[in-house]
Design a protein around this motif. Structure first.
Motif, PDB file in Angstrom:
ATOM      1  N   PHE A  32       0.819  -1.210   0.000  1.00 55.27           N
ATOM      2  CA  PHE A  32       0.000   0.000   0.000  1.00 55.27           C
ATOM      3  C   PHE A  32       0.858   1.267   0.000  1.00 55.27           C
ATOM      4  N   LYS A  33       1.988   1.226   0.713  1.00 51.29           N
ATOM      5  CA  LYS A  33       2.878   2.392   0.767  1.00 51.29           C
ATOM      6  C   LYS A  33       3.497   2.663  -0.602  1.00 51.29           C
ATOM      7  N   GLY A  34       3.938   1.615  -1.269  1.00 49.44           N
ATOM      8  CA  GLY A  34       4.528   1.789  -2.597  1.00 49.44           C
ATOM      9  C   GLY A  34       5.822   2.583  -2.537  1.00 49.44           C
ATOM     10  N   ASN A  35       6.057   3.403  -3.542  1.00 52.20           N
ATOM     11  CA  ASN A  35       7.299   4.188  -3.658  1.00 52.20           C
ATOM     12  C   ASN A  35       7.117   5.622  -3.178  1.00 52.20           C
ATOM     13  N   ILE A  36       6.589   5.785  -1.960  1.00 50.47           N
ATOM     14  CA  ILE A  36       6.411   7.128  -1.422  1.00 50.47           C
ATOM     15  C   ILE A  36       7.047   7.220  -0.041  1.00 50.47           C
ATOM     16  N   GLU A  43      -0.389  11.175   4.260  1.00 49.70           N
ATOM     17  CA  GLU A  43      -1.230  12.100   3.502  1.00 49.70           C
ATOM     18  C   GLU A  43      -2.191  11.329   2.601  1.00 49.70           C
ATOM     19  N   ARG A  44      -1.714  10.249   2.002  1.00 51.56           N
ATOM     20  CA  ARG A  44      -2.562   9.422   1.140  1.00 51.56           C
ATOM     21  C   ARG A  44      -3.730   8.850   1.940  1.00 51.56           C
ATOM     22  N   ILE A  45      -3.452   8.348   3.124  1.00 52.17           N
ATOM     23  CA  ILE A  45      -4.504   7.786   3.968  1.00 52.17           C
ATOM     24  C   ILE A  45      -5.507   8.868   4.368  1.00 52.17           C
ATOM     25  N   PHE A  49      -9.535   9.064   3.541  1.00 53.19           N
ATOM     26  CA  PHE A  49     -10.512   9.254   4.605  1.00 53.19           C
ATOM     27  C   PHE A  49     -11.411  10.466   4.318  1.00 53.19           C
ATOM     28  N   LEU A  50     -10.822  11.591   3.955  1.00 48.35           N
ATOM     29  CA  LEU A  50     -11.611  12.799   3.694  1.00 48.35           C
ATOM     30  C   LEU A  50     -12.540  12.609   2.497  1.00 48.35           C
ATOM     31  N   PHE A  68     -12.511   1.858   8.284  1.00 47.66           N
ATOM     32  CA  PHE A  68     -11.501   1.839   7.225  1.00 47.66           C
ATOM     33  C   PHE A  68     -10.298   2.696   7.613  1.00 47.66           C
ATOM     34  N   PHE A  69     -10.560   3.879   8.124  1.00 43.87           N
ATOM     35  CA  PHE A  69      -9.475   4.776   8.514  1.00 43.87           C
ATOM     36  C   PHE A  69      -8.619   4.159   9.624  1.00 43.87           C
ATOM     37  N   ILE A  70      -9.257   3.536  10.590  1.00 48.26           N
ATOM     38  CA  ILE A  70      -8.514   2.904  11.683  1.00 48.26           C
ATOM     39  C   ILE A  70      -7.620   1.798  11.144  1.00 48.26           C
ATOM     40  N   ILE A  71      -8.123   0.993  10.238  1.00 46.55           N
ATOM     41  CA  ILE A  71      -7.312  -0.075   9.638  1.00 46.55           C
ATOM     42  C   ILE A  71      -6.125   0.515   8.896  1.00 46.55           C
ATOM     43  N   MET A  72      -6.348   1.543   8.108  1.00 46.11           N
ATOM     44  CA  MET A  72      -5.248   2.163   7.364  1.00 46.11           C
ATOM     45  C   MET A  72      -4.239   2.806   8.319  1.00 46.11           C
TER      46      MET A  72
END
Length: 87
Positions: A32-36, A43-45, A49-50, A68-72
């Motif tokens: 999920f993190k990938g190349n960032i 910020e992606r999470i 969420f927003l 979902f936000f808590i899991i992320m």
């Protein structure tokens, strides 16, 4: 058993293949993190969420979005302790 080695500052962003730039993470978090950078990951999470908060207005959907936000957030804990500059 599903642990991987993640580059905290990705190689694609000039990170080095050095032990100080490596972190042991679970496979789903690494994917999920990938190349960032870790800060961009958070910020992606937050953006996800927003977006979900704007999309769903009723109470039931709001609860699903919070779960979902808590899991992320739990997935992101792997990188919170690192502070990597993007020099």
């Amino acid at each position: 058993e599903d642990m991987t080695i993640d580059h905290i500052k990705p190689l694609a962003m000039g990170g080095e293949d050095d032990v100080e730039n490596l972190s042991c993470t679970c496979y789903p978090c690494n994917l999920f993190k990938g190349n960032i950078l870790p800060s961009d990951f958070m910020e992606r999470i937050t953006d996800i969420f927003l977006y979900q908060m704007e999309k769903h207005h009723n109470f039931f959907n709001l609860i699903i979005v919070h779960i979902f936000f808590i899991i992320m957030f739990l997935f992101s804990r792997h990188w919170q302790k690192f502070s990597v500059s993007a020099d």
